[in-house]
Design an enzyme around this catalytic site. Structure first.
Site, PDB file in Angstrom:
ATOM      1  N   HIS A  77       0.513  -1.077   0.123  1.00 26.95           N
ATOM      2  CA  HIS A  77       0.223  -0.019  -0.095  1.00 26.95           C
ATOM      3  C   HIS A  77       0.582   1.178  -0.138  1.00 26.95           C
ATOM      4  CE1 HIS A  77      -3.528  -2.330   1.774  1.00 26.95           C
ATOM      5  NE2 HIS A  77      -3.689  -2.471   0.524  1.00 26.95           N
ATOM      6  N   CYS A 103       8.666  19.561  -7.452  1.00 25.41           N
ATOM      7  CA  CYS A 103       9.027  18.252  -7.586  1.00 25.41           C
ATOM      8  C   CYS A 103      10.678  18.596  -7.669  1.00 25.41           C
ATOM      9  CB  CYS A 103       8.827  17.674  -8.717  1.00 25.41           C
ATOM     10  SG  CYS A 103       9.579  16.424  -9.315  1.00 25.41           S
TER      11      CYS A 103
HETATM   12  N1  APR Z   1      -2.430  -6.794  18.546  1.00 23.45           N
HETATM   13  C1  APR Z   1      -2.872  -7.355  17.419  1.00 23.45           C
HETATM   14  N2  APR Z   1      -3.683  -7.189  16.511  1.00 23.45           N
HETATM   15  C2  APR Z   1      -4.277  -6.004  16.852  1.00 23.45           C
HETATM   16  C3  APR Z   1      -4.048  -5.052  17.761  1.00 23.45           C
HETATM   17  C4  APR Z   1      -2.816  -5.515  18.903  1.00 23.45           C
HETATM   18  N3  APR Z   1      -2.497  -4.770  19.520  1.00 23.45           N
HETATM   19  N4  APR Z   1      -4.746  -4.075  17.915  1.00 23.45           N
HETATM   20  C5  APR Z   1      -5.661  -4.373  16.839  1.00 23.45           C
HETATM   21  N5  APR Z   1      -5.489  -5.462  16.226  1.00 23.45           N
HETATM   22  C6  APR Z   1      -6.101  -5.929  14.989  1.00 23.45           C
HETATM   23  C7  APR Z   1      -7.683  -5.575  15.046  1.00 23.45           C
HETATM   24  O1  APR Z   1      -8.176  -6.785  15.783  1.00 23.45           O
HETATM   25  C8  APR Z   1      -8.041  -5.897  13.406  1.00 23.45           C
HETATM   26  O2  APR Z   1      -8.235  -7.252  13.140  1.00 23.45           O
HETATM   27  O3  APR Z   1      -5.633  -5.314  13.946  1.00 23.45           O
HETATM   28  C9  APR Z   1      -6.683  -5.039  13.048  1.00 23.45           C
HETATM   29  C10 APR Z   1      -6.794  -3.737  12.282  1.00 23.45           C
HETATM   30  O4  APR Z   1      -7.560  -3.664  11.389  1.00 23.45           O
HETATM   31  P1  APR Z   1      -7.727  -2.500  10.307  1.00 23.45           P
HETATM   32  O5  APR Z   1      -7.912  -1.347  11.215  1.00 23.45           O
HETATM   33  O6  APR Z   1      -8.864  -2.750   9.483  1.00 23.45           O
HETATM   34  O7  APR Z   1      -6.309  -2.421   9.641  1.00 23.45           O
HETATM   35  P2  APR Z   1      -6.081  -3.494   8.156  1.00 23.45           P
HETATM   36  O8  APR Z   1      -6.568  -4.534   8.403  1.00 23.45           O
HETATM   37  O9  APR Z   1      -4.572  -3.096   8.254  1.00 23.45           O
HETATM   38  O10 APR Z   1      -6.590  -2.253   7.186  1.00 23.45           O
HETATM   39  C11 APR Z   1      -6.076  -2.721   5.822  1.00 23.45           C
HETATM   40  O11 APR Z   1      -7.309  -0.925   4.925  1.00 23.45           O
HETATM   41  O12 APR Z   1      -7.830   1.387   5.074  1.00 23.45           O
HETATM   42  C12 APR Z   1      -7.037   0.416   4.470  1.00 23.45           C
HETATM   43  O13 APR Z   1      -4.776   0.536   3.590  1.00 23.45           O
HETATM   44  C13 APR Z   1      -5.493   0.585   4.659  1.00 23.45           C
HETATM   45  O14 APR Z   1      -3.526  -0.977   4.989  1.00 23.45           O
HETATM   46  C14 APR Z   1      -4.852  -0.576   5.372  1.00 23.45           C
HETATM   47  C15 APR Z   1      -5.950  -1.525   4.936  1.00 23.45           C
END
Ligand code: APR
Length: 235
Positions: A107, A134
């Protein structure tokens, strides 16, 4: 004997470093309208607002540091006798600052900007504005964050799909399993026979596709899992 481990990380691995996740309580997308700051249309509409959003996140990133989960993956990369491929959805540089050497940022990266005119990509730790020229072609108003917005194609997908085909262990750490194509990687790994492990605070949306689940904070669960993998591989 495991030959290749494919690790997919999400915002959860950086949560304990102080970087907010996106969809948890108080997450980024509950505070900011992603359509305004994380889509090409939003950037078209108000580039200064988008630059301000990423300038703020860049400043915050420089104040935080890796946590034990990032360091554990760097140790795995150093000591595992087979291959370790780390694909991250995160745009932070905490894997690198923890010592990981080959991280694939599907990403993009918060500390990089790209010129939409000449295509060059630059490291950037400071602020960027529409008035910033740039560094290469000197054009103004052509710089954008080198991150993948909703509706855009993630980077390095060919390489990622090849690594997925070849891995015999697939591990997803701290991702909600809601954003594709990353959320579909487990299915591809499983189909070709890899063992699939989920390490998360709670079950992800695609948790049912994993063979093994380890629930708890990444700073605790990842170091524990790494020690287990290293000890079984060396015996
Ligand atoms: N340890 C382990 N897991 C955790 C912790 C922690 N301390 N805190 C939160 N989580 C988990 C949550 O349970 C959830 O499953 O991390 C995950 C976060 O989910 P999202 O906020 O949806 O993040 P992500 O899955 O990386 O999002 C994917 O979405 O918005 C776009 O580009 C953005 O890369 C991102 C993509």
């Amino acid at each position: 004997m495991i030959k290749k481990i494919f690790i997919l990380t999400g915002a959860g691995i950086s949560a304990e470093s102080g970087i907010p996740t996106f969809r948890d309580a108080g997450g980024l997308w509950q505070r900011v309208d992603l359509n305004k700051v994380a889509t090409p249309e939003g950037f078209q509409e108000d580039p200064d607002l988008v630059h301000e959003f990423y300038n703020k996140r860049r400043k915050e990133l420089l104040k935080v540091k890796p946590n034990p989960a990032h360091y554990a993956l760097a140790k795995l990369e150093r000591e595992f006798p087979g291959e370790v491929v780390i694909v991250t959805q995160n745009v932070d540089d905490l894997h690198e600052r923890a010592g990981c050497r080959n991280v694939i940022h599907m990403h993009g990266e918060l500390l990089k900007v790209r010129c939409m005119f000449c295509g060059k990509v630059f490291r950037e730790t400071g602020d960027v504005f529409t008035s910033t020229p740039c560094p290469s072609c000197k054009r103004k108003g052509s710089l954008r964050p080198h991150v993948v917005w909703f509706g855009e194609v993630p980077f390095f997908l060919d390489k990622i799909l090849k690594e997925l085909e070849e891995c015999d262990l697939f591990v997803a750490i701290g991702t909600s399993g809601t954003v594709y194509p990353a959320a579909g990687f487990v299915e591809l790994a499983r189909k070709q026979g890899a063992k699939c492990v989920e390490i998360n605070l709670k079950p992800a949306e695609n948790a049912h596709l994993f063979h093994e689940h380890r629930y708890g904070p990444a700073s605790k669960e990842v170091p524990k899992w790494v020690e287990e993998v290293l000890s079984t591989q060396s015996s």
